[in-house]
Design an enzyme around this catalytic site. Structure first.
Site, short mmCIF file in Angstrom:
data_model
loop_
_atom_site.label_atom_id
_atom_site.label_comp_id
_atom_site.label_asym_id
_atom_site.label_seq_id
_atom_site.Cartn_x
_atom_site.Cartn_y
_atom_site.Cartn_z
N SER A 46 2.34 -3.60 8.89
CA SER A 46 2.16 -4.80 8.07
C SER A 46 2.59 -4.55 6.63
O SER A 46 3.24 -5.38 6.01
CB SER A 46 0.70 -5.29 8.13
OG SER A 46 -0.17 -4.42 7.43
N LYS A 47 2.25 -3.40 6.09
CA LYS A 47 2.52 -3.15 4.66
C LYS A 47 3.99 -2.80 4.40
O LYS A 47 4.52 -3.11 3.34
CB LYS A 47 1.57 -2.07 4.13
CG LYS A 47 0.09 -2.48 4.13
CD LYS A 47 -0.18 -3.74 3.31
CE LYS A 47 -1.65 -4.07 3.18
NZ LYS A 47 -1.90 -5.30 2.41
N SER A 50 0.87 -1.19 0.00
CA SER A 50 0.00 0.00 0.00
C SER A 50 0.90 1.23 0.00
O SER A 50 2.06 1.15 0.43
CB SER A 50 -0.85 0.00 1.27
OG SER A 50 -1.46 1.26 1.47
N ILE A 66 -8.43 2.78 -3.52
CA ILE A 66 -9.14 2.03 -4.56
C ILE A 66 -10.56 1.77 -4.05
O ILE A 66 -10.75 1.38 -2.88
CB ILE A 66 -8.43 0.68 -4.83
CG1 ILE A 66 -6.91 0.88 -5.06
CG2 ILE A 66 -9.06 -0.05 -6.01
CD1 ILE A 66 -6.53 1.79 -6.20
N TYR A 68 -1.57 -1.25 10.33
CA TYR A 68 -1.61 -1.47 8.87
C TYR A 68 -0.28 -1.05 8.24
O TYR A 68 0.27 -1.75 7.38
CB TYR A 68 -2.77 -0.66 8.30
CG TYR A 68 -3.09 -0.92 6.85
CD1 TYR A 68 -3.77 -2.07 6.45
CD2 TYR A 68 -2.75 0.01 5.87
CE1 TYR A 68 -4.09 -2.29 5.12
CE2 TYR A 68 -3.06 -0.20 4.53
CZ TYR A 68 -3.73 -1.35 4.16
OH TYR A 68 -4.04 -1.57 2.84
N ALA A 69 0.25 0.09 8.67
CA ALA A 69 1.53 0.56 8.13
C ALA A 69 2.64 -0.45 8.43
O ALA A 69 3.44 -0.79 7.56
CB ALA A 69 1.89 1.93 8.70
P1 NAP Z 1 -11.56 -6.00 0.52
O1 NAP Z 1 -12.52 -5.56 -0.53
O2 NAP Z 1 -11.87 -5.77 1.95
O3 NAP Z 1 -11.23 -7.53 0.27
C1 NAP Z 1 -10.33 -8.21 1.10
C2 NAP Z 1 -10.54 -9.69 0.92
O4 NAP Z 1 -9.61 -10.37 1.79
C3 NAP Z 1 -11.95 -10.12 1.34
O5 NAP Z 1 -12.48 -10.95 0.34
C4 NAP Z 1 -11.72 -10.87 2.63
O6 NAP Z 1 -12.58 -11.96 2.85
C5 NAP Z 1 -10.32 -11.42 2.42
N1 NAP Z 1 -9.72 -11.80 3.69
C6 NAP Z 1 -9.69 -11.08 4.84
N2 NAP Z 1 -9.09 -11.77 5.80
C7 NAP Z 1 -8.72 -12.96 5.27
C8 NAP Z 1 -8.06 -14.11 5.76
N3 NAP Z 1 -7.68 -14.17 7.05
N4 NAP Z 1 -7.84 -15.16 4.94
C9 NAP Z 1 -8.25 -15.12 3.65
N5 NAP Z 1 -8.88 -14.04 3.12
C10 NAP Z 1 -9.11 -12.99 3.91
O7 NAP Z 1 -10.11 -5.32 0.29
P2 NAP Z 1 -9.41 -4.73 -1.03
O8 NAP Z 1 -9.61 -3.27 -1.05
O9 NAP Z 1 -9.80 -5.53 -2.22
O10 NAP Z 1 -7.89 -4.96 -0.65
C11 NAP Z 1 -7.11 -6.02 -1.18
C12 NAP Z 1 -5.66 -5.79 -0.76
O11 NAP Z 1 -5.19 -4.55 -1.26
C13 NAP Z 1 -5.46 -5.74 0.75
O12 NAP Z 1 -4.25 -6.36 1.10
C14 NAP Z 1 -5.38 -4.25 1.04
O13 NAP Z 1 -4.64 -3.98 2.19
C15 NAP Z 1 -4.68 -3.76 -0.21
N6 NAP Z 1 -4.91 -2.34 -0.48
C16 NAP Z 1 -6.17 -1.87 -0.72
C17 NAP Z 1 -6.36 -0.51 -0.95
C18 NAP Z 1 -7.72 0.09 -1.23
O14 NAP Z 1 -7.83 1.33 -1.22
N7 NAP Z 1 -8.75 -0.68 -1.49
C19 NAP Z 1 -5.26 0.36 -0.90
C20 NAP Z 1 -4.01 -0.16 -0.64
C21 NAP Z 1 -3.83 -1.51 -0.44
P3 NAP Z 1 -14.08 -11.81 3.47
O15 NAP Z 1 -14.83 -11.00 2.50
O16 NAP Z 1 -14.57 -13.20 3.55
O17 NAP Z 1 -13.86 -11.16 4.81
#
Ligand code: NAP
Length: 246
Positions: A157-158, A141, A187, A154-155
């Site tokens: 971890s990333k 991130s 996003i 979060y910071a």
């Molecule tokens: P999201 O829509 O919340 O989706 C996250 C997915 O991870 C969900 O399907 C969730 O499952 C699954 N998950 C959570 N805990 C888990 C576990 N213990 N084992 C297996 N699956 C698990 O998030 P996203 O925005 O798509 O983010 C995806 C990645 O991009 C993350 O690592 C996030 O930190 C990173 N990211 C996102 C953004 C942003 O703005 N969106 C920005 C920077 C980085 P459930 O639905 O079943 O809970």
């Protein structure tokens, strides 16, 4: 098709960026393992991948549980005999300022976002070493580059994901395995749900492109990095943020 016949495991693929990545990989010809916690979301993504013309299987696995990940890799190998790409995408937020952040909040985010990436990579690395090929992609991130208010856990971890990725790029590069990370900006997925609308609007204002990113824009970058077109990209941290941090 850029990923024809490649076998890819994508964690957190039930929704958001993970789902968009699974569908993109399917369109590019990959065979996809959809890993997530919730069976209904997994089924939805598997259906979308199949509609895109790909083979896909679902797997309920918690990235905190190495045994269930090892079982997932075994299922993958029984089905297709190889693993070409792992996308470490699963991640959560549990925000609070330092003075209010509990140990439980810290540990939970680190367990999923950092140890989960370690676990998944451990589960595939032996096979990739046997193959002498593979790609390990990681969702970090911009918070993993610059920190962020209210996101000590979060910071940590990333930043940690980037540190592990660079270590793997050094350890595994000579064995034909590449490791890279993407740093998304903001996003439009459910992960932003906890943010008040006015905060999101203010963030959009700060992005030179004037908008949030779409999950597909991260998925496209993962697909490029997984492909042979990225054959000399190793240890890279690619920011996909619409220029938010410039
Ligand atoms: P999201 O829509 O919340 O989706 C996250 C997915 O991870 C969900 O399907 C969730 O499952 C699954 N998950 C959570 N805990 C888990 C576990 N213990 N084992 C297996 N699956 C698990 O998030 P996203 O925005 O798509 O983010 C995806 C990645 O991009 C993350 O690592 C996030 O930190 C990173 N990211 C996102 C953004 C942003 O703005 N969106 C920005 C920077 C980085 P459930 O639905 O079943 O809970």
């Amino acid at each position: 098709m850029r990923l024809k016949d490649k076998v890819a495991i994508i964690t957190g693929a039930g929704r958001g960026i993970g789902q968009a990545t699974a569908v993109k990989f399917a369109r590019e010809g990959a065979r996809v393992v959809v890993c997530d916690l919730t069976p209904e979301w997994i089924d939805q993504t598997v259906t979308l991948c199949k509609e895109a013309g790909a083979e896909a299987i679902g797997c309920v696995a918690d990235v905190r549980d190495l045994k269930s990940l090892q079982a997932m890799v075994k299922t993958t190998l029984d089905q297709w005999g190889r693993v070409d790409c792992l996308v470490n995408n699963a991640g959560i937020v549990m925000d609070a300022q330092l003075k209010n952040m509990s140990e439980e909040q810290f540990d939970r985010v680190l367990d999923i976002n950092l140890k989960g990436v370690f676990n998944c990579t451990k589960a595939v690395v032996d096979r990739m070493l046997e193959q002498q090929s593979g790609v390990i992609l990681n969702a970090s991130s911009i918070v993993g580059l610059y920190g962020n208010f209210g996101q000590t856990n979060y910071a940590a971890s990333k930043f940690g994901v980037i540190g592990m990725m660079k270590t793997w790029a050094r350890e595994l590069g000579r064995k034909g395995i590449r490791a890279n990370a993407i740093c998304p900006g903001f996003i439009a997925t459910d992960i932003l749900k906890s943010m008040p609308d006015r905060v999101l609007r203010a963030l959009e204002e700060k992005v030179p492109m004037g908008r949030l990113g779409q999950p597909e824009e991260i998925a496209n970058t993962f697909a490029f990095l997984a492909s042979d077109e990225a054959s000399y990209i190793n240890g890279a941290v690619i920011e996909v943020s619409g220029g938010l941090t410039i």
